[in-house]
Design a protein around this motif. Structure first.
Motif, mmCIF file in Angstrom:
data_model
loop_
_atom_site.group_PDB
_atom_site.id
_atom_site.type_symbol
_atom_site.label_atom_id
_atom_site.label_comp_id
_atom_site.label_asym_id
_atom_site.label_seq_id
_atom_site.Cartn_x
_atom_site.Cartn_y
_atom_site.Cartn_z
ATOM 1 N N UNK A 1 9.929 -8.285 -10.904
ATOM 2 C CA UNK A 1 9.042 -7.144 -10.653
ATOM 3 C C UNK A 1 7.629 -7.559 -11.036
ATOM 4 N N UNK A 2 6.662 -6.969 -10.358
ATOM 5 C CA UNK A 2 5.277 -7.332 -10.591
ATOM 6 C C UNK A 2 4.413 -6.073 -10.570
ATOM 7 N N UNK A 3 3.381 -6.051 -11.389
ATOM 8 C CA UNK A 3 2.494 -4.894 -11.525
ATOM 9 C C UNK A 3 1.818 -4.606 -10.190
ATOM 10 N N UNK A 4 2.144 -3.468 -9.600
ATOM 11 C CA UNK A 4 1.747 -3.165 -8.223
ATOM 12 C C UNK A 4 0.243 -3.116 -8.040
ATOM 13 N N UNK A 5 -0.447 -2.398 -8.912
ATOM 14 C CA UNK A 5 -1.881 -2.184 -8.732
ATOM 15 C C UNK A 5 -2.645 -3.511 -8.772
ATOM 16 N N UNK A 6 -2.288 -4.361 -9.724
ATOM 17 C CA UNK A 6 -2.983 -5.654 -9.833
ATOM 18 C C UNK A 6 -2.611 -6.571 -8.664
ATOM 19 N N UNK A 7 -1.341 -6.537 -8.255
ATOM 20 C CA UNK A 7 -0.896 -7.343 -7.115
ATOM 21 C C UNK A 7 -1.669 -6.950 -5.857
ATOM 22 N N UNK B 1 5.539 -1.168 -11.659
ATOM 23 C CA UNK B 1 5.825 -2.401 -10.928
ATOM 24 C C UNK B 1 6.571 -2.136 -9.626
ATOM 25 N N UNK B 2 6.463 -3.092 -8.715
ATOM 26 C CA UNK B 2 7.348 -3.117 -7.558
ATOM 27 C C UNK B 2 8.416 -4.177 -7.807
ATOM 28 N N UNK B 3 9.593 -3.900 -7.287
ATOM 29 C CA UNK B 3 10.695 -4.858 -7.368
ATOM 30 C C UNK B 3 10.697 -5.699 -6.104
ATOM 31 N N UNK B 4 10.776 -7.026 -6.257
ATOM 32 C CA UNK B 4 10.846 -7.897 -5.089
ATOM 33 C C UNK B 4 12.028 -8.857 -5.255
ATOM 34 N N UNK C 1 0.172 2.302 -15.899
ATOM 35 C CA UNK C 1 0.382 1.691 -17.201
ATOM 36 C C UNK C 1 1.026 0.326 -16.999
ATOM 37 N N UNK C 2 0.271 -0.734 -17.273
ATOM 38 C CA UNK C 2 0.750 -2.082 -16.982
ATOM 39 C C UNK C 2 2.011 -2.434 -17.765
ATOM 40 N N UNK C 3 2.299 -1.734 -18.849
ATOM 41 C CA UNK C 3 3.467 -2.033 -19.651
ATOM 42 C C UNK C 3 4.715 -1.311 -19.194
ATOM 43 N N UNK C 4 4.585 -0.417 -18.200
ATOM 44 C CA UNK C 4 5.724 0.374 -17.734
ATOM 45 C C UNK C 4 6.364 -0.273 -16.520
ATOM 46 N N UNK C 5 7.687 -0.341 -16.503
ATOM 47 C CA UNK C 5 8.394 -0.896 -15.357
ATOM 48 C C UNK C 5 8.150 -0.054 -14.110
ATOM 49 N N UNK D 1 0.835 -1.211 0.000
ATOM 50 C CA UNK D 1 0.000 0.000 0.000
ATOM 51 C C UNK D 1 0.865 1.256 0.000
ATOM 52 N N UNK D 2 2.021 1.198 0.654
ATOM 53 C CA UNK D 2 2.950 2.334 0.620
ATOM 54 C C UNK D 2 3.538 2.477 -0.774
ATOM 55 N N UNK D 3 3.907 1.356 -1.373
ATOM 56 C CA UNK D 3 4.434 1.385 -2.737
ATOM 57 C C UNK D 3 3.434 2.009 -3.705
ATOM 58 N N UNK D 4 2.157 1.718 -3.506
ATOM 59 C CA UNK D 4 1.119 2.302 -4.362
ATOM 60 C C UNK D 4 1.121 3.822 -4.303
#
Length: 374
Positions: A68-74, A32-35, A25-29, A15-18
């Motif tokens: 990395x994974x798409x933050x909003x969808x995650x 995403x968040x890096x894990x 934009x799902x196509x933009x790095x 939630x902080x990352x958001x």
């Protein structure tokens, strides 16, 4: 890469990352968040290039790795799942930078999500926040200072040097100042002993609002100003932000040394009256009038095609009558954050700067420039 984690612990960090991520934009790095999962610790990073965030949580790792994974969808997936342990399982892929699938499922439940991930190779590198000269500030105090100033920054992007809060060390004090050219908010606190000098900085309110929201009420926050960056850290959290460039105005010239007159009102009386009178204020002009006379403050909206409103409240004042034309936002916004039962307004002339402060006086105040009467 395969690990399990506690759902609620992950939601708290994502939630902080958001709040950091500025694009969906799902196509933009940058969406995403890096894990990175190593040594039973998950390192989480997010950035919008100007603001960086990093934290860690304990996890149970079966297979180390990073992605990395798409933050909003995650976040949407996590929010939909029941409490408890969640499994994160990324297929090995073929070694290219092509997207590979991640399986997310709660342990012991027949629920499964499959989502694409992106290689960490394109994720922006962070400026290091480790080997920099931090100083400590009590969390409660820095949060109060941010609350008293951040709302007053300019929204005019052509005056970018006023789009942030000015940080400076002056003698043994930390000063925060914000202005939009028509009002100014100032807060000052004594620093803990032994703090070395650091360069004055203009800090974007985005990072300050996140720090204020997410930091604890107890303990200290560590702050460092280095080159063109400011860093904050507390608990497991590390934040960094690019500083705004430019020359901040000489704010000291705006602050009156002495004011000839003052009146005092009950905060609750002023707040309630302002809510009612503001209903008839022209939102574009924002002008209302404070008519001060013996024992009475009369608040009046500017006459418009829609009508007008006025209300009288008691005030502590004796002397000549004055009328001040003020922008109602410049009164209403400080009222929200001033922690006092009584408010003092100080002025010298009807068209010169007005000081708004708590009673008794604290270590913050607000300066308001009057408007032309019409």
């Amino acid at each position: 890469m395969k690990f399990t984690f506690d759902r609620d612990a992950m939601i708290k960090e994502v939630s902080i990352a958001q709040e950091i991520i500025s694009t969906k934009n799902a196509g933009s790095i940058l969406s995403n968040i890096s894990i990175s999962a190593y040594n039973n610790t998950l390192n989480i990073k997010a950035t919008d290039i100007k603001v960086n965030f990093e934290t860690q949580i304990p996890v149970q790792i079966e297979e180390e790795g990073s992605t990395t994974i798409y933050c909003d969808k995650f976040m949407g997936i996590l929010s939909s799942l029941p409490e408890g342990e969640i499994e994160f399982n990324q297929s090995a892929g073929d070694g290219s930078d092509q997207a590979v699938s991640v399986i997310i499922k709660p342990v012991g439940k027949k629920i499964k999500f499959q989502i694409k991930s992106m290689s960490q190779e394109k994720f922006p590198d962070f400026d290091s926040a480790d080997d920099v000269p931090y100083f400590e500030v009590p969390a409660k105090e820095i949060k109060e200072m941010i609350g008293q100033t951040a709302f007053a920054v300019s929204e005019d992007e052509t005056r970018y040097f006023m789009n942030g809060v000015y940080f400076e060390k002056k003698d043994d004090k930390l000063n925060l100042v914000a202005t939009d050219g028509r009002r100014l908010s100032f807060a000052s606190k004594s620093l803990l002993a032994g703090v070395s000098d650091f360069p004055a900085a203009i800090v974007h309110p985005k990072i300050l609002n996140i720090i204020s929201k997410r930091s604890p009420d107890e303990g200290n926050i560590f702050i460092a100003v280095v080159d063109k960056m400011i860093f904050f850290k507390f608990g497991t959290y590390k934040f960094g932000s690019v500083l705004l460039e430019g020359q901040f105005p000489n704010y000291a010239r705006v602050i009156p040394e002495n004011q000839a007159h003052s009146f005092q009102v009950q905060k609750s009386d002023l707040t309630n009256a302002l809510k009612r009178v503001a209903l008839m204020v022209d939102k574009k002009a924002g002008r209302l009038y404070f008519n001060i006379s013996d024992g009475i403050l009369k608040i009046t909206s500017q006459q418009s095609d829609m009508g007008s409103a006025d209300e009288e409240i008691p005030c502590e004042y004796a002397g000549q009558s004055y009328t001040l034309a003020l922008n109602y936002r410049y009164i209403e916004e400080p009222l929200r954050v001033i922690e006092a039962e009584r408010i003092v307004f100080e002025f010298t002339e009807e068209m010169k700067a007005v000081t708004m402060r708590p009673e008794p006086a604290g270590d913050y105040f607000h300066i308001i420039m009057p408007m032309q009467k019409e």
